[in-house]
Design an enzyme around this catalytic site. Structure first.
Site, PDB file in Angstrom:
ATOM      1  N   ASN A   7      47.181  35.030  45.531  1.00  0.00           N
ATOM      2  CA  ASN A   7      47.424  33.888  44.652  1.00  0.00           C
ATOM      3  C   ASN A   7      48.910  33.864  44.286  1.00  0.00           C
ATOM      4  O   ASN A   7      49.377  34.715  43.528  1.00  0.00           O
ATOM      5  CB  ASN A   7      46.540  34.038  43.402  1.00  0.00           C
ATOM      6  CG  ASN A   7      46.736  32.918  42.396  1.00  0.00           C
ATOM      7  OD1 ASN A   7      47.686  32.143  42.493  1.00  0.00           O
ATOM      8  ND2 ASN A   7      45.850  32.849  41.425  1.00  0.00           N
ATOM      9  N   HIS A  18      44.354  24.993  45.410  1.00  0.00           N
ATOM     10  CA  HIS A  18      45.123  26.159  44.952  1.00  0.00           C
ATOM     11  C   HIS A  18      44.484  27.405  45.556  1.00  0.00           C
ATOM     12  O   HIS A  18      43.265  27.583  45.512  1.00  0.00           O
ATOM     13  CB  HIS A  18      45.093  26.209  43.420  1.00  0.00           C
ATOM     14  CG  HIS A  18      45.616  27.487  42.860  1.00  0.00           C
ATOM     15  ND1 HIS A  18      46.768  28.091  43.322  1.00  0.00           N
ATOM     16  CD2 HIS A  18      45.154  28.307  41.865  1.00  0.00           C
ATOM     17  CE1 HIS A  18      46.982  29.206  42.646  1.00  0.00           C
ATOM     18  NE2 HIS A  18      46.010  29.355  41.767  1.00  0.00           N
ATOM     19  N   CYS A  35      49.449  27.883  37.445  1.00  0.00           N
ATOM     20  CA  CYS A  35      49.107  27.637  38.854  1.00  0.00           C
ATOM     21  C   CYS A  35      48.959  26.153  39.179  1.00  0.00           C
ATOM     22  O   CYS A  35      48.938  25.787  40.356  1.00  0.00           O
ATOM     23  CB  CYS A  35      47.820  28.364  39.220  1.00  0.00           C
ATOM     24  SG  CYS A  35      47.958  30.135  39.059  1.00  0.00           S
TER      25      CYS A  35
HETATM   26  N1  ACO Z   1      38.487  46.896  42.545  1.00  0.00           N
HETATM   27  C1  ACO Z   1      37.270  47.394  42.273  1.00  0.00           C
HETATM   28  N2  ACO Z   1      36.568  47.087  41.158  1.00  0.00           N
HETATM   29  C2  ACO Z   1      37.127  46.189  40.329  1.00  0.00           C
HETATM   30  C3  ACO Z   1      38.391  45.622  40.566  1.00  0.00           C
HETATM   31  C4  ACO Z   1      39.078  46.006  41.716  1.00  0.00           C
HETATM   32  N3  ACO Z   1      40.285  45.517  42.047  1.00  0.00           N
HETATM   33  N4  ACO Z   1      38.685  44.774  39.560  1.00  0.00           N
HETATM   34  C5  ACO Z   1      37.635  44.797  38.711  1.00  0.00           C
HETATM   35  N5  ACO Z   1      36.704  45.669  39.167  1.00  0.00           N
HETATM   36  C6  ACO Z   1      35.434  45.999  38.570  1.00  0.00           C
HETATM   37  C7  ACO Z   1      35.394  45.745  37.083  1.00  0.00           C
HETATM   38  O1  ACO Z   1      35.893  46.832  36.366  1.00  0.00           O
HETATM   39  C8  ACO Z   1      33.912  45.538  36.851  1.00  0.00           C
HETATM   40  O2  ACO Z   1      33.316  46.784  36.782  1.00  0.00           O
HETATM   41  P1  ACO Z   1      32.085  47.069  35.767  1.00  0.00           P
HETATM   42  O3  ACO Z   1      30.994  46.112  36.193  1.00  0.00           O
HETATM   43  O4  ACO Z   1      31.762  48.496  36.004  1.00  0.00           O
HETATM   44  O5  ACO Z   1      32.619  46.762  34.412  1.00  0.00           O
HETATM   45  C9  ACO Z   1      33.471  44.867  38.130  1.00  0.00           C
HETATM   46  O6  ACO Z   1      34.447  45.159  39.120  1.00  0.00           O
HETATM   47  C10 ACO Z   1      33.382  43.369  37.998  1.00  0.00           C
HETATM   48  O7  ACO Z   1      32.845  42.958  39.209  1.00  0.00           O
HETATM   49  P2  ACO Z   1      32.311  41.523  39.393  1.00  0.00           P
HETATM   50  O8  ACO Z   1      31.476  41.085  38.230  1.00  0.00           O
HETATM   51  O9  ACO Z   1      31.668  41.453  40.730  1.00  0.00           O
HETATM   52  O10 ACO Z   1      33.658  40.716  39.409  1.00  0.00           O
HETATM   53  P3  ACO Z   1      33.743  39.197  39.625  1.00  0.00           P
HETATM   54  O11 ACO Z   1      32.708  38.723  40.585  1.00  0.00           O
HETATM   55  O12 ACO Z   1      33.848  38.505  38.310  1.00  0.00           O
HETATM   56  O13 ACO Z   1      35.135  39.063  40.380  1.00  0.00           O
HETATM   57  C11 ACO Z   1      37.327  38.226  40.000  1.00  0.00           C
HETATM   58  C12 ACO Z   1      36.326  39.331  39.695  1.00  0.00           C
HETATM   59  C13 ACO Z   1      37.672  38.284  41.482  1.00  0.00           C
HETATM   60  C14 ACO Z   1      38.586  38.496  39.188  1.00  0.00           C
HETATM   61  C15 ACO Z   1      36.706  36.841  39.644  1.00  0.00           C
HETATM   62  O14 ACO Z   1      36.238  36.858  38.328  1.00  0.00           O
HETATM   63  C16 ACO Z   1      37.703  35.719  39.790  1.00  0.00           C
HETATM   64  O15 ACO Z   1      38.072  35.359  40.883  1.00  0.00           O
HETATM   65  N6  ACO Z   1      38.131  35.084  38.688  1.00  0.00           N
HETATM   66  C17 ACO Z   1      39.137  34.009  38.736  1.00  0.00           C
HETATM   67  C18 ACO Z   1      40.491  34.630  38.747  1.00  0.00           C
HETATM   68  C19 ACO Z   1      41.589  33.643  39.091  1.00  0.00           C
HETATM   69  O16 ACO Z   1      41.451  32.835  39.985  1.00  0.00           O
HETATM   70  N7  ACO Z   1      42.707  33.765  38.366  1.00  0.00           N
HETATM   71  C20 ACO Z   1      43.879  33.017  38.649  1.00  0.00           C
HETATM   72  C21 ACO Z   1      43.942  31.722  37.919  1.00  0.00           C
HETATM   73  S1  ACO Z   1      45.318  30.792  38.407  1.00  0.00           S
HETATM   74  C22 ACO Z   1      46.688  31.094  37.395  1.00  0.00           C
HETATM   75  O17 ACO Z   1      47.057  30.315  36.549  1.00  0.00           O
HETATM   76  C23 ACO Z   1      47.441  32.350  37.555  1.00  0.00           C
END
Ligand code: ACO
Length: 330
Positions: free
Chosen positions: A286, A256, A116
């Site tokens: 993204n 980004h 990214c």
């Molecule tokens: N819908 C519903 N529930 C979900 C989903 C979904 N799509 N995805 C995960 N969950 C659940 C998980 O299973 C977990 O459940 P559990 O607690 O029962 O195990 C729970 O939601 C996790 O929830 P949160 O802790 O609130 O999740 P978080 O606040 O960490 O948000 C997210 C997740 C959005 C992925 C966040 O961690 C994030 O933005 N991370 C950065 C990701 C990113 O930017 N990646 C791209 C990098 S750039 C590149 O090079 C591609």
């Protein structure tokens, strides 16, 4: 050219027509519009159709950038396509295919993979070759078809990404405007926080790798989040300092577009109010290396960037990688 600076003279973008909404995703995996929007700010994303690929999106964005600059393809010296979802697994590079399709017969071409952060890396390479007097005109394209690298049964990744391409044409120009600074960084110790396990030399494609869905993106979201909220603002601060400016001088911050929570956190760390931040992740998700050039293009087209403005770009991503750049708009 002595005393010259790389300036952005053209911009373009290309997005697939197909819109995939959160409501549609609710029917595909166990998720909800509320979960996706509250965690990421995303409402919808674009998904490539059967005839759309990283190459077709890149060509259209590149063509628009040349048109906006009023520059002929024959004048392009170098084409850099920033992507980690290239047209082919190994070769030819997407950039070579784009070079041929545009008729840029004088141009060299290569792909650049910094996930990214790729577009910032591409800008830095364009700036370096222009400042060194090696090239006058460089086309930098960020293009991705993330949908082809997603496991559509994995709700933790498939809701986050989208497809698209953005392009900028960089040309040597007077020192009064252009790219003032670029900062690049990497920490490979976090490589497996965000990766595609198979398809490379460590795990070549095999029946087992396909059956194990190892050709799709795997991500440790929480760790990537922690990395992102520190790396991106740190790089942005360094780029502004290297440009000899302060945050008060920044007219528009284009981060980004991964997630509004990460963007809001970065803006707060930098002391920037949201009026000075460009956000379109709600509409595109993204799009990895394409996100910053798409946003830059929309910011110019909507009048958010005007002559004399100071624009700050910052990105982060797989690798891990990060980068930031400061542009004085001409
Ligand atoms: N819908 C519903 N529930 C979900 C989903 C979904 N799509 N995805 C995960 N969950 C659940 C998980 O299973 C977990 O459940 P559990 O607690 O029962 O195990 C729970 O939601 C996790 O929830 P949160 O802790 O609130 O999740 P978080 O606040 O960490 O948000 C997210 C997740 C959005 C992925 C966040 O961690 C994030 O933005 N991370 C950065 C990701 C990113 O930017 N990646 C791209 C990098 S750039 C590149 O090079 C591609």
């Amino acid at each position: 050219m002595l005393g010259s600076r790389a300036r952005i003279s053209g911009w373009g973008k290309s997005l697939p027509e197909r819109v995939l909404t959160n409501a549609e995703l609710e029917k595909m995996v166990e998720t909800s519009d509320d979960w996706i929007h509250s965690r990421t700010g995303i409402r919808e994303r674009r998904i490539a159709g059967p005839n759309e690929t990283t190459f077709t999106l890149a060509v259209e964005a590149g063509r628009q950038a040349l048109r906006a600059a009023g520059t002929a393809a024959l004048d392009v010296d170098l084409i850099i396509v920033c992507t980690f979802s290239p047209e082919f697994g190994g070769m030819p590079s997407t950039a070579s295919l784009v070079q041929h399709a545009l008729g840029a017969t004088r141009a060299g071409a290569f792909d650049l993979n910094a996930a990214c952060s790729g577009f910032i890396y591409g800008l830095a390479m364009a700036q370096a070759t222009i400042n060194a007097g090696m090239n006058d005109t460089v086309l930098v394209i960020g293009a991705e078809t993330m949908s082809r690298l997603l496991d559509w049964s994995d709700r933790s990744t498939c809701v986050l990404f989208g497809d698209g391409a953005g392009a900028t044409l960089l040309q040597s120009g007077p020192e009064s405007a252009g790219l003032l600074s670029c900062v690049l960084g990497s920490d490979g110790s976090g490589g497996e926080l965000l990766y595609v396990p198979a398809g490379g030399s460590r795990h070549p494609a095999s029946l087992q790798s396909v059956e194990g869905a190892q050709h799709f993106i795997r991500m440790n979201g929480k760790e990537v989040y922690k990395f992102a909220i520190t790396a991106a603002p740190r790089a942005a601060l360094e780029a502004v300092a290297r440009a000899g400016l302060s945050m008060e001088d920044v007219d528009l911050f284009i981060p980004h577009q991964a997630n509004t929570r990460i963007i809001h956190s970065a803006a707060a760390s930098l002391g920037l109010t949201l009026e000075r931040v460009f956000i379109n992740v709600d509409r595109y998700g993204n799009t990895s290396a394409a996100s910053i050039p798409i946003a830059l293009c929309e910011a110019v087209e909507s009048g958010r960037i005007g002559p004399g403005d100071t624009v700050l770009l910052s990105g982060f991503g797989g690798g891990l990688t990060w980068g930031a750049a400061v542009i004085q708009w001409g």
